[in-house]
Design a protein around this motif. Structure first.
Motif, mmCIF file in Angstrom:
data_model
loop_
_atom_site.group_PDB
_atom_site.id
_atom_site.type_symbol
_atom_site.label_atom_id
_atom_site.label_comp_id
_atom_site.label_asym_id
_atom_site.label_seq_id
_atom_site.Cartn_x
_atom_site.Cartn_y
_atom_site.Cartn_z
ATOM 1 N N PRO A 76 0.746 -1.261 -0.046
ATOM 2 C CA PRO A 76 -0.171 0.171 0.086
ATOM 3 C C PRO A 76 0.859 1.209 0.068
ATOM 4 O O PRO A 76 1.859 1.239 0.630
ATOM 5 C CB PRO A 76 -0.651 -0.106 1.418
ATOM 6 C CG PRO A 76 -0.738 -1.690 1.686
ATOM 7 C CD PRO A 76 0.588 -1.820 1.038
ATOM 8 N N HIS A 77 0.510 2.136 -0.736
ATOM 9 C CA HIS A 77 1.306 3.332 -1.053
ATOM 10 C C HIS A 77 0.360 4.506 -0.701
ATOM 11 O O HIS A 77 -0.804 4.735 -1.010
ATOM 12 C CB HIS A 77 2.002 3.368 -2.582
ATOM 13 C CG HIS A 77 2.980 4.473 -2.740
ATOM 14 N ND1 HIS A 77 2.699 5.687 -2.916
ATOM 15 C CD2 HIS A 77 4.180 4.162 -2.722
ATOM 16 C CE1 HIS A 77 3.793 6.213 -3.198
ATOM 17 N NE2 HIS A 77 4.761 5.319 -2.884
ATOM 18 N N LYS A 78 1.165 5.673 -0.181
ATOM 19 C CA LYS A 78 0.299 6.994 0.554
ATOM 20 C C LYS A 78 -0.354 7.494 -0.966
ATOM 21 O O LYS A 78 -1.053 8.407 -0.665
ATOM 22 C CB LYS A 78 1.161 7.713 1.306
ATOM 23 C CG LYS A 78 2.460 8.344 0.710
ATOM 24 C CD LYS A 78 3.019 9.185 1.601
ATOM 25 C CE LYS A 78 4.334 9.806 1.259
ATOM 26 N NZ LYS A 78 5.390 9.215 0.279
ATOM 27 N N ARG B 163 -5.248 -1.078 5.700
ATOM 28 C CA ARG B 163 -4.129 -1.472 5.027
ATOM 29 C C ARG B 163 -3.769 -0.534 3.910
ATOM 30 O O ARG B 163 -2.789 -0.068 3.850
ATOM 31 C CB ARG B 163 -4.133 -2.857 4.440
ATOM 32 C CG ARG B 163 -3.995 -4.134 5.478
ATOM 33 C CD ARG B 163 -4.350 -5.512 4.592
ATOM 34 N NE ARG B 163 -3.315 -5.619 3.770
ATOM 35 C CZ ARG B 163 -3.156 -6.672 2.856
ATOM 36 N NH1 ARG B 163 -4.149 -7.296 2.449
ATOM 37 N NH2 ARG B 163 -2.078 -6.556 2.084
ATOM 38 N N ASN B 166 -2.166 2.349 5.074
ATOM 39 C CA ASN B 166 -0.861 1.900 5.689
ATOM 40 C C ASN B 166 -0.612 1.893 7.177
ATOM 41 O O ASN B 166 0.246 2.299 7.888
ATOM 42 C CB ASN B 166 0.264 3.041 5.092
ATOM 43 C CG ASN B 166 1.222 2.322 4.368
ATOM 44 O OD1 ASN B 166 1.587 1.149 4.383
ATOM 45 N ND2 ASN B 166 1.797 3.195 3.501
#
Lengths: 271, 257
Positions: A76-78, B163, B166
């Motif tokens: 998961p990436h911001k 998730r 994050n």
């Protein structure tokens, strides 16, 4: 041409099942430009949601790469904000606290994050409902809360997996308007997973049509309809032509899917 | 009848019917005892029980005994909440441990733990700790089991939302899994407290120590039957109020479904 903000290169996913390994997605490559609205469409079982999970970083076991702004991502990436198909609001939080959730994670002061959350609540047209709990809202309103919550994290890319699938057609069209309006207002790069042709044509700059299992890129259709768009566009002749064009690509795949499903059921019914 | 009146009737009719059934039961008992079908030396008529109520309240220190019993129940409640929830979280976190012990925990929930009171008396002595620990052991399993059920039942999409933002494992637990599981966990605590109250009063009776249970024992040993039944009715009333309060708290904790 603008540089792509998202590049998916040769994505492939294989699942182990009781009947042996199944290739869900194979050799899927595409890119999304800054501010572009790209839809991925395909018949049920073509691996659309698998692509969604890979790009969102929720599915680690895959081949191929996903890059955001040139950076290789493996989780998961911001920069990517996800809106899910299933109802995903937190029932124990009211609307404002749901939307403020990602801001809370950044450690923003309560006053400031409530003010910020109210901004996104207004954007999705839910002002006046700030203190309500999800249980007091309709399905469409809850999806708007989810959308506002994702927008509050100010992602570079908005990734949506059939967010209106559970809603009726009229609500779906009106919420499509709302998403278009927000997308145009924020110049938000958006990737929409859908099986609904009119929804895809109404909103997209390009539509990526996938084949039935294993999901591959069959064709990418450019939608050259004027912007800003609203749901009024569904009555236009050009809209009808695009719907017909996408359906002609999709029909063969949907038929394959249906046949495969029938064969599978027959096979299961045999003693 | 207008809509408001119909609403009022539909709201109060079940309560009124319930009260009427209880009154009818007591009238039937009164008639049966007065007719000599049941001996009044074994079951006193409800009117005598009602008359004994005042005596029990004024002469038997019922308020002090009530607070003693409630205090023991609250201590049991605090302990089952702390250890039950922690135990449930632990078992949910370590699957092998869960697989190895869950059946035993479920079996413990069904076991007549109260029979082990002599052992507890040997360990803790004839004091409030024996009563609290007996209540604790009897009330612990539902809290553990419901905590596991609540955590395991957290919808996958909510975990995926976490998730996608994050969240760390600790944030995922405190911000998503625990709040999502809270309604189920509270159901476990409510069940546990009910088991706890039953066992606390039961052990007070058996070891003749403490609050309301001891009062029933005292009155029975004095062969004051109207007083004994009045005290039993008081315990039943306490249980009903206890149960209703817990239900209110549960509803308050669960904003809107």
């Amino acid at each position: 041409m603008t540089t792509p903000i998202l590049v998916a290169d040769q994505l492939a996913v294989r699942f182990e099942t009781a009947e042996g390994p199944v290739k869900a997605v194979d050799d899927v490559s595409f890119s999304v430009r800054q501010g572009e609205f790209l839809s991925i469409i395909g018949p049920s079982g073509c691996g659309k949601s698998t692509v969604f999970n890979v790009i969102g970083g929720l599915l680690a076991q895959h081949d191929g790469t996903v890059r955001v702004g040139g950076e290789l991502i493996d989780g998961p990436h911001k920069s990517i904000g996800m809106v899910f198909q299933e109802e995903s609001t937190f029932p124990w939080r009211n609307v404002v606290d749901n939307v403020a959730f990602p801001l809370e994670l950044t450690g923003m002061a309560r006053d400031k994050r409530v003010e910020r959350a109210r901004h996104f609540i207004r954007m999705v047209g839910l002002d006046g409902f700030e203190k309500r709990y999800p249980g007091e809202l309709s399905g469409g309103m809850r999806q708007r809360v989810s959308l506002a919550r994702t927008l509050a994290s100010e992602p570079k890319i908005l990734l949506m997996d059939e967010p209106f699938a559970a809603l009726d057609e009229q609500t779906r069209l009106l919420l499509g308007d709302k998403v278009l309006q927000i997308q145009q207002q924020l110049q938000q790069t958006t990737l929409l997973i859908t099986h609904n042709i009119t929804e895809a044509v109404q909103m997209s700059d390009r539509i990526l049509v996938m084949t039935y299992r294993p999901g591959r890129v069959k064709r990418i259709v450019e939608i050259d309809l004027p912007r800003p768009r609203t749901s009024d566009i569904v009555g236009s002749e050009a809209f009808g032509r695009y719907v017909a064009q996408v359906w002609s690509d999709l029909r063969e795949e949907a038929s394959r899917g249906l046949k495969d499903e029938e064969e599978h059921m027959l096979h299961e019914a045999q003693p | 009848m207008n809509a408001a009146a119909r609403h009022a009737v539909s709201r109060f009719a079940p309560v009124a019917t319930g009260v009427a059934c209880v009154v009818l039961f007591f009238c039937v008992m009164e008639a049966v005892i007065r007719a000599g079908i049941l001996s009044e030396y074994i079951v006193p008529p409800p009117t005598q029980v009602l008359a004994a109520f005042g005596e029990v309240v004024t002469q038997e220190h019922i308020v002090r005994r009530f607070f003693l019993t409630i205090g023991e129940c609250l201590m049991t409640g605090v302990m089952i909440t702390v250890f039950g929830v922690a135990g449930g979280v632990l078992l949910h976190r370590y699957k092998l441990l869960q697989q190895a012990t869950e059946t035993w925990v479920a079996a413990l929930a069904a076991a007549p733990v109260v029979l082990a009171y002599p052992l507890f008396m040997v360990i803790f002595g004839r004091n409030a700790w024996t009563i609290i620990m007996m209540g604790f052991v009897a009330a612990l399993p539902p809290v553990i089991l419901k905590t596991i059920e609540g955590l395991a039942g957290t919808r996958k999409v909510l975990v995926n939302v976490g998730r996608s933002f994050n969240l760390s494992a600790s944030q995922q637990f405190w911000k998503i899994m625990l709040p999502a599981a809270l309604p189920t966990i509270f159901t476990g605590i409510r069940l546990g407290l009910i088991f706890g109250l039953i066992n606390v009063v039961g052990v007070e009776f058996l070891i003749n120590y403490g609050g309301l249970g001891q009062l029933i024992n005292d009155l029975a040993e004095r062969y004051d039957l109207p007083g004994t039944y009045a005290a039993i009715c008081f315990v039943i009333l306490v249980s009903v109020v206890f149960f209703m309060t817990l239900e209110k708290i549960e509803r308050w904790l669960r904003p809107v479904n």
